[in-house]
Design an enzyme around this catalytic site. Structure first.
Site, PDB file in Angstrom:
ATOM      1  N   ASN A 154       2.415  -1.697   6.306  1.00 53.72           N
ATOM      2  CA  ASN A 154       2.310  -0.706   7.362  1.00 53.72           C
ATOM      3  C   ASN A 154       1.235  -1.236   8.315  1.00 53.72           C
ATOM      4  O   ASN A 154       0.095  -1.408   7.904  1.00 53.72           O
ATOM      5  CB  ASN A 154       1.904   0.617   6.690  1.00 53.72           C
ATOM      6  CG  ASN A 154       1.290   1.616   7.622  1.00 53.72           C
ATOM      7  OD1 ASN A 154       1.528   1.585   8.836  1.00 53.72           O
ATOM      8  ND2 ASN A 154       0.502   2.538   7.068  1.00 53.72           N
ATOM      9  N   GLU A 207      -2.602   8.900   5.418  1.00 51.40           N
ATOM     10  CA  GLU A 207      -3.291   9.257   6.678  1.00 51.40           C
ATOM     11  C   GLU A 207      -2.555  10.376   7.414  1.00 51.40           C
ATOM     12  O   GLU A 207      -3.180  11.192   8.088  1.00 51.40           O
ATOM     13  CB  GLU A 207      -3.446   7.987   7.537  1.00 51.40           C
ATOM     14  CG  GLU A 207      -4.507   7.074   6.930  1.00 51.40           C
ATOM     15  CD  GLU A 207      -4.284   5.588   7.131  1.00 51.40           C
ATOM     16  OE1 GLU A 207      -3.514   5.201   8.032  1.00 51.40           O
ATOM     17  OE2 GLU A 207      -4.880   4.801   6.363  1.00 51.40           O
ATOM     18  N   LYS A 226      -0.119   0.236  10.711  1.00 47.93           N
ATOM     19  CA  LYS A 226      -0.955   1.353  11.180  1.00 47.93           C
ATOM     20  C   LYS A 226      -1.118   1.288  12.710  1.00 47.93           C
ATOM     21  O   LYS A 226      -0.164   0.964  13.407  1.00 47.93           O
ATOM     22  CB  LYS A 226      -2.307   1.354  10.455  1.00 47.93           C
ATOM     23  CG  LYS A 226      -2.145   1.398   8.935  1.00 47.93           C
ATOM     24  CD  LYS A 226      -3.421   1.734   8.204  1.00 47.93           C
ATOM     25  CE  LYS A 226      -3.142   1.716   6.703  1.00 47.93           C
ATOM     26  NZ  LYS A 226      -4.281   2.097   5.895  1.00 47.93           N
ATOM     27  N   GLU A 257       0.355   5.468  -3.526  1.00 40.83           N
ATOM     28  CA  GLU A 257      -0.909   5.010  -2.962  1.00 40.83           C
ATOM     29  C   GLU A 257      -1.983   6.057  -3.248  1.00 40.83           C
ATOM     30  O   GLU A 257      -2.093   7.050  -2.506  1.00 40.83           O
ATOM     31  CB  GLU A 257      -0.782   4.816  -1.450  1.00 40.83           C
ATOM     32  CG  GLU A 257       0.278   3.796  -1.064  1.00 40.83           C
ATOM     33  CD  GLU A 257       0.071   3.320   0.375  1.00 40.83           C
ATOM     34  OE1 GLU A 257      -0.381   2.186   0.550  1.00 40.83           O
ATOM     35  OE2 GLU A 257       0.345   4.096   1.296  1.00 40.83           O
TER      36      GLU A 257
HETATM   37  P1  PGA Z   1      -4.998  -1.122   2.325  1.00 42.17           P
HETATM   38  O1  PGA Z   1      -4.015  -0.034   2.950  1.00 42.17           O
HETATM   39  O2  PGA Z   1      -4.156  -2.154   1.600  1.00 42.17           O
HETATM   40  O3  PGA Z   1      -5.717  -1.724   3.490  1.00 42.17           O
HETATM   41  O4  PGA Z   1      -5.927  -0.424   1.372  1.00 42.17           O
HETATM   42  C1  PGA Z   1      -2.978   0.498   2.199  1.00 42.17           C
HETATM   43  C2  PGA Z   1      -2.181   1.506   3.000  1.00 42.17           C
HETATM   44  O5  PGA Z   1      -2.733   2.374   3.655  1.00 42.17           O
HETATM   45  O6  PGA Z   1      -0.945   1.466   2.964  1.00 42.17           O
END
Ligand code: PGA
Length: 263
Positions: free
Chosen positions: A10, A102, A12, A172
């Site tokens: 992702n 999130e 983001k 997650e």
């Molecule tokens: P991260 O993010 O691997 O940077 O901890 C995971 C996510 O939010 O999918």
């Protein structure tokens, strides 16, 4: 070797259109040999909304599947700032992520909303990637498993068993995500993946076990191999460690090597 192994990221709110195009080109070139060597490898990337159109133009989705990070459940209407399934359909996407931590914890989305989105995604031919995970508080109170079961039972309410062919789940734990996150131990991840798979079997007795479940949260090159060896982990959903295409290629290659050696 496991049947199918998934690696996705992702992006983001980090990459602009040009960043995304370069990233996808590098990722596609960097994984070419790997994809040839491992026919069971499935890759996917979720760019920002503004990058999706260009991303779909430069990416062969037989090699790397593309998806959106969110979607409104309504086709159209007075939903300022939202993106509808019909709008995403125009972009030739495969996946829609729903309920990322999130979205749930910064933007306050509820399980009921995620459920509407899952159903809308399926109705419009997308593969929903439903994300679930307990917070640090919920873990402390000892209700992590209940939280996962609730998120799955509400999130997937009303989904027909035939529709599960096009359903992916990501586990997650909220406390494991991002800069301040602590990666879950592989043993903990396996235990929670088992809870998820058992709940999916309760909901869909025939198909539950075959629905892919990915681990995400501080996955990096040193722990990826340990997660991928867990029997109930079907893939890795990677944030920071995937945003440099070359590092992501190395993470994937090392994980596939570990799998090949140990299974
Ligand atoms: P991260 O993010 O691997 O940077 O901890 C995971 C996510 O939010 O999918």
């Amino acid at each position: 070797m496991k049947k199918k192994v998934y690696f996705g990221s992702n992006l983001k709110m980090y990459k602009t259109i040009s960043d995304t195009v370069n990233y996808l080109k590098d990722l596609s070139a960097g994984t070419e040999d790997l994809r040839r060597r491992y026919q069971n490898l499935e890759l996917f990337i979720l760019p920002s909304f503004t990058s999706l159109e260009r991303a779909a133009e430069v990416t062969d989705q037989n090699k790397i599947l593309l998806g959106a990070q969110n979607m409104c459940w309504e086709e159209s209407g007075k939903y300022t700032g939202e993106i509808s399934p019909l709008m995403l359909k125009e972009l030739n996407l495969s996946i829609v992520m729903i309920g990322h931590s999130e979205r749930r914890h910064i933007f306050g989305e509820s399980d009921e909303e995620e459920n509407r989105k899952v159903k809308a995604a399926l109705d419009h031919g997308f593969m929903p990637l439903l994300c679930v995970g307990e917070t640090a508080h919920e873990k402390e109170y000892g209700i992590g498993e209940e939280v996962l079961r609730t998120q799955l039972k509400i999130g997937l309410h009303g989904v027909a068993s035939e529709q599960t062919e096009k359903l992916w789940i990501a586990y997650e734990p909220v406390w494991s995500i991002g800069e301040d996150g602590t990666p879950a131990s592989p043993e903990y991840a396996e235990k929670m993946h088992r809870v998820i798979k058992n709940t999916l079997c309760e909901l869909f007795p025939e198909q539950g076990e075959t629905i892919p479940v990915f681990y995400g949260g501080s996955v990096n090159r040193s722990n990826a191999g340990k997660y991928i060896l867990c029997p109930s982990v079907d893939g890795l959903f990677v944030g920071r460690a995937a945003w440099n295409a070359q590092s992501f290629c190395e993470l994937i290659e090392e994980s596939m090597n570990v799998l090949e050696t140990h299974t």
